[in-house]
Design an enzyme around this catalytic site. Structure first.
Site, short mmCIF file in Angstrom:
data_model
loop_
_atom_site.label_atom_id
_atom_site.label_comp_id
_atom_site.label_asym_id
_atom_site.label_seq_id
_atom_site.Cartn_x
_atom_site.Cartn_y
_atom_site.Cartn_z
N LEU A 138 -0.02 -39.21 -6.44
CA LEU A 138 0.70 -39.29 -5.17
C LEU A 138 1.55 -40.54 -5.03
CD1 LEU A 138 1.27 -38.21 -2.30
CD2 LEU A 138 -0.78 -39.45 -1.55
N TYR B 257 -10.32 -33.40 -18.61
CA TYR B 257 -10.33 -34.85 -18.32
C TYR B 257 -11.64 -35.20 -17.60
CZ TYR B 257 -9.89 -38.99 -15.49
OH TYR B 257 -10.16 -40.19 -14.87
N ARG C 273 -8.30 -38.37 0.60
CA ARG C 273 -8.75 -39.14 -0.56
C ARG C 273 -9.09 -40.56 -0.13
NH1 ARG C 273 -8.55 -34.79 -2.16
NH2 ARG C 273 -7.65 -33.89 -4.09
N ILE D 187 -5.03 -50.05 -14.79
CA ILE D 187 -6.18 -50.79 -14.27
C ILE D 187 -6.58 -51.90 -15.24
CG2 ILE D 187 -8.56 -50.58 -13.43
CD1 ILE D 187 -7.73 -47.57 -12.87
N LYS E 99 -15.19 -37.54 -18.73
CA LYS E 99 -15.83 -38.61 -17.94
C LYS E 99 -17.31 -38.31 -17.78
CE LYS E 99 -12.41 -41.37 -17.39
NZ LYS E 99 -12.42 -42.66 -18.12
N PHE F 286 1.38 -31.12 -1.48
CA PHE F 286 0.72 -29.93 -2.05
C PHE F 286 -0.27 -29.32 -1.06
CE2 PHE F 286 2.91 -30.31 -5.79
CZ PHE F 286 2.60 -31.39 -6.60
N ARG G 34 -1.98 -27.41 -4.84
CA ARG G 34 -2.01 -27.67 -6.29
C ARG G 34 -3.36 -27.23 -6.83
NH1 ARG G 34 -1.45 -33.79 -8.58
NH2 ARG G 34 -3.44 -33.97 -7.47
N SER H 8 -15.05 -41.87 -12.98
CA SER H 8 -14.17 -41.40 -11.91
C SER H 8 -14.94 -40.54 -10.92
CB SER H 8 -13.03 -40.57 -12.53
OG SER H 8 -12.34 -39.85 -11.54
C1 WQD Z 1 -3.95 -37.20 -4.40
C2 WQD Z 1 -3.56 -36.24 -3.29
C3 WQD Z 1 -2.67 -34.15 -4.08
C4 WQD Z 1 0.97 -35.73 -5.87
C5 WQD Z 1 -6.53 -37.79 -9.81
C6 WQD Z 1 -7.65 -37.70 -10.81
C7 WQD Z 1 -8.55 -38.91 -10.68
C8 WQD Z 1 -7.73 -40.13 -10.85
C9 WQD Z 1 -6.64 -40.17 -9.77
C10 WQD Z 1 -7.66 -40.88 -13.12
C11 WQD Z 1 -3.95 -34.80 -3.59
C12 WQD Z 1 -1.62 -34.94 -3.30
C13 WQD Z 1 -0.25 -35.64 -5.22
C14 WQD Z 1 2.13 -35.19 -5.26
C15 WQD Z 1 0.80 -34.48 -3.40
N1 WQD Z 1 -7.14 -40.16 -12.13
N2 WQD Z 1 -0.33 -35.03 -4.01
N3 WQD Z 1 1.99 -34.58 -4.03
O1 WQD Z 1 -5.82 -35.65 -7.81
O2 WQD Z 1 -7.02 -37.16 -6.11
O3 WQD Z 1 -7.06 -37.75 -8.52
O4 WQD Z 1 -5.83 -39.00 -9.98
O5 WQD Z 1 -8.60 -41.61 -13.12
O6 WQD Z 1 -9.53 -38.84 -11.68
O7 WQD Z 1 -8.43 -36.55 -10.50
O8 WQD Z 1 -4.96 -37.98 -7.24
O9 WQD Z 1 -2.75 -38.85 -6.63
O10 WQD Z 1 -2.88 -36.74 -8.06
O11 WQD Z 1 -3.48 -36.65 -5.64
O12 WQD Z 1 0.69 -33.90 -2.30
O13 WQD Z 1 3.27 -35.23 -5.80
O14 WQD Z 1 -2.13 -36.24 -3.17
O15 WQD Z 1 -2.59 -32.77 -3.75
O16 WQD Z 1 -4.32 -34.18 -2.38
P1 WQD Z 1 -6.23 -37.03 -7.35
P2 WQD Z 1 -3.44 -37.58 -6.94
#
Ligand code: WQD
Length: 337
Positions: free
Chosen positions: A200, A149, A231, A12, A153, A218, A295, A124
């Site tokens: 993701l 983490y 999300r 970012i 924040k 997941f 997850r 966040s």
């Molecule tokens: C999004 C969705 C997973 C990977 C985190 C932090 C947040 C920010 C962004 C830093 C969820 C699903 C993910 C995969 C999947 N980080 N997923 N398969 O967890 O919402 O947020 O990252 O600032 O603070 O909490 O983001 O992209 O990890 O997951 O199904 O291989 O995608 O289960 O539902 P998240 P994410």
């Protein structure tokens, strides 16, 4: 104006730095390269045809941070990105996160507060935990953090708020990001996670490129329309623009209170399965997927109510989910060539 961007070579941070330079700010980038590389600096220069100051400093080195401010005693504002941000890693190595994210912030504040240099803090939506109400407004209660983490924040927000209340004239904005995705429209900068991508979109594009095994979904047994988590995915270019708007608000001293909090998201919720479908439609590329178990630590749904930043700062998103996904794919293709 001279702006210090900590973590300015990160995902970012590099997009914000690019916009700052394009708006003729003088930028000092501070980055310890723990989660990025110097090649990002070259890319920023290629995009903007401008050369920001760069210093390889870790904010935990208090003497180095003080020396930086002695060398640059005309910093008008600071945007603070520098922090570790991998949720799972923070659970395994909490002290790494508390030292880096909290000690680093304290060293920065030791200089900013007495000098009343305004601060824009990268927070966040993770501070909300599993939301009780959707869309999430800034009034939603902050819940017990689900990871170290997330705790850093929340603590960061509290520390900054206490400093603003204690020192008249020291102002801050806390920006609560939802899920940043995508890459610069030039495809010269983007998300470059080290190791196996945890988020993701970076994993999805590497699976689509055949660099990774199938994308694991997941869990599809959640109480959502298609069973997968929801999300708020925001294009990193929209998120970067929000920083420019907030910085102007700080520098022009338009704040109505010492600390202001804003959600930054698209305001729309999309499920994991919807995102996969949207990617395939937007790029024509199929994504190999495999449905697996939930997850640990995932929240069910999180998407923003962006009324406050829309109405008080006049900011709104310009890019669609499809445009963000196309930009992520273009960046992945460029990385592979
Ligand atoms: C999004 C969705 C997973 C990977 C985190 C932090 C947040 C920010 C962004 C830093 C969820 C699903 C993910 C995969 C999947 N980080 N997923 N398969 O967890 O919402 O947020 O990252 O600032 O603070 O909490 O983001 O992209 O990890 O997951 O199904 O291989 O995608 O289960 O539902 P998240 P994410």
């Amino acid at each position: 104006m001279k702006v210090l961007v900590t973590g300015g070579l990160g995902y970012i941070g590099s997009h914000v730095t690019t916009l700052l330079l394009e708006r003729n700010h003088e930028v000092i980038i501070l980055d310890d390269l723990s989660n990025t590389s110097l090649s990002v600096l070259n890319s920023i220069e290629n995009i903007t045809q401008k050369k920001p100051f760069y210093e390889q400093i870790n904010l935990c080195d208090a003497a180095a941070v003080k020396a930086l401010f002695d060398r640059h005693n005309d910093v008008a504002g600071v945007i603070h990105f520098a922090a570790h941000k991998a949720v799972a890693e923070s659970v395994a190595q909490p002290l790494k996160y508390y030292h880096n994210n909290i000690e680093g912030l304290l060293n920065l504040l030791d200089l900013l507060v007495p000098k009343k240099i305004p601060l824009l803090f990268s927070s966040s939506c993770t501070v909300y935990g599993n939301a009780d109400e959707l869309p999430i407004t800034e009034h939603h209660p902050v819940k017990a953090a689900a990871s170290p983490y997330g705790a850093t924040k929340q603590m960061g927000e509290q520390i900054i708020t206490d400093c603003c209340n204690a020192q008249a004239g020291f102002h801050a904005i806390l920006l609560r990001y939802f899920n940043p995705i995508g890459a610069h429209t030039s495809a010269q900068i983007g998300e470059a996670p080290q190791g196996v991508p945890q988020n993701l979109i970076p994993y999805l594009v590497e699976a689509a490129a055949g660099k990774r095994p199938a994308l694991q979904i997941f869990g599809t047994d959640y109480p959502t329309p298609d069973g997968s988590c929801i999300r708020d995915y925001i294009h990193v270019m929209d998120l970067a623009d929000a920083h420019i708007v907030c910085l102007a608000h700080l520098l022009e001293k338009k704040q109505t209170s010492p600390t202001e909090i804003y959600n930054v998201g698209s305001g729309k919720g999309h499920s994991v399965l919807e995102v996969v479908t949207a990617f395939e439609k937007a790029t024509g590329i199929s994504v190999p997927t495999k449905i697996v178990g939930r997850r640990k630590g995932d929240v069910l749904q999180a998407y923003a109510d962006t009324t406050k930043i829309n109405t008080q700062l006049g900011w709104k998103t310009k890019y669609s989910l499809e445009e963000a996904l196309r930009s992520a794919w273009a960046w992945e293709q460029r990385r592979n060539n």
